[in-house]
Design an enzyme around this catalytic site. Structure first.
Site, mmCIF file in Angstrom:
data_model
loop_
_atom_site.group_PDB
_atom_site.id
_atom_site.type_symbol
_atom_site.label_atom_id
_atom_site.label_comp_id
_atom_site.label_asym_id
_atom_site.label_seq_id
_atom_site.Cartn_x
_atom_site.Cartn_y
_atom_site.Cartn_z
ATOM 1 N N SER A 184 0.769 -1.338 0.232
ATOM 2 C CA SER A 184 -0.102 0.023 0.147
ATOM 3 C C SER A 184 0.690 1.388 -0.107
ATOM 4 O O SER A 184 1.758 1.467 -0.956
ATOM 5 C CB SER A 184 -1.015 -0.064 1.149
ATOM 6 N N ASP A 238 -10.308 -3.440 -5.311
ATOM 7 C CA ASP A 238 -9.645 -2.582 -4.450
ATOM 8 C C ASP A 238 -10.287 -1.256 -4.493
ATOM 9 O O ASP A 238 -10.048 -0.568 -5.306
ATOM 10 C CB ASP A 238 -8.266 -2.495 -4.732
ATOM 11 N N HIS A 296 -8.249 -4.420 -1.244
ATOM 12 C CA HIS A 296 -6.939 -3.871 -0.540
ATOM 13 C C HIS A 296 -6.014 -4.810 0.017
ATOM 14 O O HIS A 296 -4.907 -4.570 0.358
ATOM 15 C CB HIS A 296 -7.376 -2.238 0.052
#
Ligand code: MLT
Length: 200
Positions: free
Chosen positions: A102, A152, A183
């Site tokens: 991320s 996501d 995610h």
């Protein structure tokens, strides 16, 4: 200076540079490094930016909208930190493989977008395009694994497709794997990254 953990691995093995997601710490990805290559050295770094107490690697204006000046500054800071720590711990600066999730994947992507030889390879879990309208350096010889969620909410599929195209356009060897997820980082994705890593 960046808060970090360094573990020396077996001689000749790569250094896994671990870069956590928003609100994480340098502890988060240690189990993943152990899954990918238990013999590698590990340099796990905590982001130097705090967003309401949550560590990050660079500032954002809001979700998905990056503070580009800060991103550039933090990318340079991380790149210099890698040079300094290679000297301090005596590891091979040319054998660093990033594993980012991320926000950590986004700064790893920014290292790739800004320096041709900062990373030998990178495993990017759920990354976005770090910079738009930006000329990439030559990335020939750099291998990149991207893990992406089909649903996501933070990284729309177009981000992954654009990132793949931009990295390939700079000469990188990119492998993209899609998961029918959001995610979150799932074990199947880490296993695929491990498989990909074993071919480096
Ligand atoms: C970012 O800010 O880097 C991305 O939105 C991912 C995240 O939420 O950390």
């Amino acid at each position: 200076m960046m808060h970090h953990i360094y573990h020396e691995g077996k001689e000749g093995k790569p250094v896994l540079l671990l870069l956590h997601g928003t609100g994480g710490t340098e502890q988060d990805l240690l189990p993943i490094a152990d899954m990918i290559d238990p013999e590698a050295s590990v340099l796990s770094v905590r982001g130097n930016v705090s967003e309401n107490g949550m560590p990050r690697f660079f500032k954002r204006l809001r979700e998905g909208v990056f503070d580009i000046e800060d991103l550039k500054f933090r990318t340079q800071e991380l790149n210099e930190f890698l040079g300094d720590t290679a000297h301090k711990y005596q590891f091979d600066r040319s054998n660093v493989i990033a594993i980012g999730y991320s926000n950590g994947a986004n700064i790893a992507g920014s290292l790739l977008f800004n320096y041709s030889d900062s990373l030998k390879a990178a495993i990017l879990h759920h990354p976005m395009v770090p910079l738009r309208d930006h000329e990439l350096p030559s990335l020939s010889g750099t291998k990149v694994f991207i893990g992406a969620g089909e649903n996501d909410p933070i990284c729309p599929a177009s981000e992954t497709e654009d990132l793949d195209e931009l990295l390939k356009g700079a000469g990188a060897d990119v492998t993209v794997k899609w998961y029918n997820r959001g995610h979150q980082l799932i074990e199947e994705e880490v296993n695929d990254a491990k498989q990909w890593y074993s071919t480096l």
